[in-house]
Structure formats: structure tokens, C-alpha cells
Design an enzyme around this catalytic site. Structure first.
Site, PDB file in Angstrom:
ATOM      1  N   LYS A  41      -1.802  10.624 -11.246  1.00  0.00           N
ATOM      2  CA  LYS A  41      -0.814  10.444 -10.190  1.00  0.00           C
ATOM      3  C   LYS A  41       0.445   9.729 -10.678  1.00  0.00           C
ATOM      4  O   LYS A  41       1.234   9.238  -9.879  1.00  0.00           O
ATOM      5  CB  LYS A  41      -1.439   9.666  -9.032  1.00  0.00           C
ATOM      6  CG  LYS A  41      -2.550  10.420  -8.317  1.00  0.00           C
ATOM      7  CD  LYS A  41      -3.075   9.650  -7.120  1.00  0.00           C
ATOM      8  CE  LYS A  41      -4.151  10.437  -6.370  1.00  0.00           C
ATOM      9  NZ  LYS A  41      -4.643   9.708  -5.178  1.00  0.00           N
ATOM     10  N   TYR A 145      -4.030  -5.732   8.257  1.00  0.00           N
ATOM     11  CA  TYR A 145      -2.975  -5.453   7.271  1.00  0.00           C
ATOM     12  C   TYR A 145      -1.907  -6.528   7.320  1.00  0.00           C
ATOM     13  O   TYR A 145      -1.501  -7.082   6.284  1.00  0.00           O
ATOM     14  CB  TYR A 145      -2.364  -4.081   7.557  1.00  0.00           C
ATOM     15  CG  TYR A 145      -1.159  -3.762   6.690  1.00  0.00           C
ATOM     16  CD1 TYR A 145      -1.303  -3.522   5.328  1.00  0.00           C
ATOM     17  CD2 TYR A 145       0.126  -3.698   7.241  1.00  0.00           C
ATOM     18  CE1 TYR A 145      -0.208  -3.232   4.527  1.00  0.00           C
ATOM     19  CE2 TYR A 145       1.222  -3.411   6.454  1.00  0.00           C
ATOM     20  CZ  TYR A 145       1.046  -3.167   5.107  1.00  0.00           C
ATOM     21  OH  TYR A 145       2.144  -2.888   4.321  1.00  0.00           O
ATOM     22  N   LYS A 149      -0.719  -9.367   4.432  1.00  0.00           N
ATOM     23  CA  LYS A 149       0.655  -9.513   3.955  1.00  0.00           C
ATOM     24  C   LYS A 149       1.212 -10.903   4.242  1.00  0.00           C
ATOM     25  O   LYS A 149       1.984 -11.449   3.441  1.00  0.00           O
ATOM     26  CB  LYS A 149       1.539  -8.431   4.593  1.00  0.00           C
ATOM     27  CG  LYS A 149       1.260  -7.030   4.071  1.00  0.00           C
ATOM     28  CD  LYS A 149       1.438  -6.963   2.565  1.00  0.00           C
ATOM     29  CE  LYS A 149       1.255  -5.571   2.005  1.00  0.00           C
ATOM     30  NZ  LYS A 149       1.435  -5.537   0.528  1.00  0.00           N
TER      31      LYS A 149
END
Length: 282
Positions: A41, A145, A149
Site C-alpha cells: 500500500k 476515537y 486523540k
């Protein structure tokens, strides 16, 4: 003549934020080490002539194997990460812990592993952490999430002081909406589906539409434009400790100084929570 400035970036899979940073740093004349867990990738970076390395930031052995391949290092960009969209009441704790392993603890482990090289930098070492506007903006169904963060943001701010006395800068990227692959990657890995006994089962269709993020997928600042803007900020003589880039990053920044909850109504409407509330109260 000083040596060519070098940068290692985690999470550089094609079409993502890391790849855009790698391309921008490369165009600016730096020696770039673009990394990802899956080397297949990394074609976007490889085709540009950027050196690529296989690195799984969740593997201590992988990290230890990469460091000796770096003759020197001036900038570390901790960018690898994932999202997790699910009501807090339905979050699976093992999945939440796994997200923190990637979004928080890998940043600290990479920082520790690269510190010896960064301390030897002729330019003064720099650590750049992807903290996202999610670290300060309240977004329904993204509690885990956002928490990961926010944790990185506090880690960064603390390291800014601890490592600053040693000549190392620590910079946060408060990134807003960018046309990256993060939403598609999350959906491919684990499509967000409410559990059968969710308290939101009566509004399953509305909530799952919000979880899919289809309404915002593909929107935002073009990825390459974001990368060029961020690298321009980072390569300034005195880069700011916090860089706000991406669509609506300015709104999140303003939200940090507004009275508590001022933007709740806007956020609820954008994420479908207003429709959920209306249905449940009917």
C-alpha cells in the site's frame, strides 16, 4: 554543509494523510522514510522515489527492526491511526483498548525508540503528532476515537515541555476534514453496525446512517493540499506548536474558546442526533 534533513512518517498508505505528508516533504527536498504495515500500500510513495520501510507500529519487534535502518533522523511524524464510530453505550471494550494501542501507545513507543536519533539532530529534533480536531470537538458516536486523540494531545503538550529543554520541538496536527481514506478503511475493517440489544435499536436506521459517515465521506480539503500546507508550516523557522489545517479546523478552534456547549446544536444536527432525539421523544 549540513546533512540532508530526514523525516520518518508512520501510516503512509496510498491516499492517506501520511502519504500526502511524505510527498510534500520529498518535494521540499528532505530525505523521507515512508512507512506502513503493508508495503503493497506504499505505491504512491514508491512511484515518487521515496524510500519506504515496512513498519507495524503495534509491534515492538517491528519498531526495533526499523530504527537501525535510519542513519540519522530529524523529524518523526506519528500519523498512523484509525477511527472507531459507535455510541458509547455500545462500545466494545476490547476494541476500544485496541484503538488506544494504535492511536496513543504506539505514538509513545515510536517517540521513545526515535529519541536517541532525534537528540543527535543537527537541526534540532522534532516530533509531530496527529491529534485531530477530534481532540477538542465533541462529536456524537466518536467518544472513544476522540478520547484517544485527546490523550495524544495531552501527551504532546506534556512532551513539549519535557523534551523542549533538550532542544526537541513537539508539534500537534489538529486536522479537520480532509479527503483521506480513514472512513473507508474503518468500514472495510469493521462496518459499524449497532448490536441487536442497543438502546438505540428503535432508531437503528438513523444511527447506522450516522455511523457510516456516508454524508461526509469524500468531503473536506484535498489530501495533497493539506499535506503541502502542513509541511509548509512545519518547515518554518519557528513552527507553531499546534497546526490547524483541514476543512472546518477553524470552527473547532473557535469552539475551544466559546462558552461550554455553544456548538452542541450544530454538532447534533450534523451527526443525525437531532433526528434521533426527535424520534425518541415522539
Amino acid at each position: 554543509m549540513p546533512p540532508q534533513r530526514t523525516v520518518l512518517i508512520t501510516g503512509c498508505s496510498d491516499g492517506g494523510l501520511g502519504a500526502s505528508l511524505a510527498l510534500a516533504f520529498h518535494a521540499a527536498g528532505l530525505k523521507v522514510y515512508a512507512t506502513a504495515r503493508n508495503p503493497s500500500k506504499l505505491s504512491q510513495c514508491t512511484s515518487a522515489g521515496i524510500e519506504t520501510l515496512t513498519l507495524d507500529v503495534l509491534s515492538s519487534e517491528s519498531i526495533k527492526s526499523v530504527i537501525p535502518k535510519l542513519p540519522r533522523l530529524d523529524i518523526l511524524v506519528n500519523n498512523a491511526g484509525a477511527t472507531y464510530v459507535m455510541p458509547g453505550s455500545d462500545v466494545k471494550i476490547p476494541d476500544a483498548k485496541a484503538l488506544f494501542d494504535l492511536n496513543l501507545w504506539s505514538y509513545l513507543e515510536m517517540t521513545q525508540a526515535c529519541l536517541p536519533l532525534l537528540l543527535q539532530s543537527s537541526y534540532g529534533g522534532m516530533i509531530v503528532n496527529q491529534t485531530s480536531v477530534a481532540s477538542v470537538a465533541v462529536v456524537p458516536f466518536s467518544s472513544v476515537y476522540a478520547a484517544s486523540k485527546a490523550a495524544v494531545a495531552m501527551l504532546s503538550d506534556t512532551l513539549r515541555l519535557e523534551l523542549g529543554v533538550l532542544g526537541i520541538r513537539v508539534v500537534e496536527l489538529k486536522t479537520g476534514m480532509v479527503r483521506s481514506n480513514i472512513i473507508n478503511n474503518q468500514k472495510d475493517a469493521k462496518p459499524p453496525v449497532l448490536p441487536e440489544k442497543s438502546i438505540y435499536a428503535p432508531v437503528k436506521e438513523i444511527v447506522e446512517r450516522a455511523l457510516s459517515q456516508d454524508d461526509i465521506n469524500g468531503t473536506g480539503m484535498p489530501t495533497l493540499d493539506w499535506g503541502r500546507a502542513v509541511v509548509g508550516d512545519l518547515l518554518r523557522k519557528n513552527p507553531p506548536p499546534v497546526i490547524w489545517r483541514g476543512e472546518n479546523a477553524w470552527l473547532a478552534r473557535i469552539g475551544t474558546v466559546l462558552p461550554f456547549g455553544m456548538l452542541d446544536g450544530v454538532v447534533k444536527k450534523l451527526t443525525g442526533l437531532t433526528a434521533v432525539e426527535k424520534y425518541l421523544k415522539a
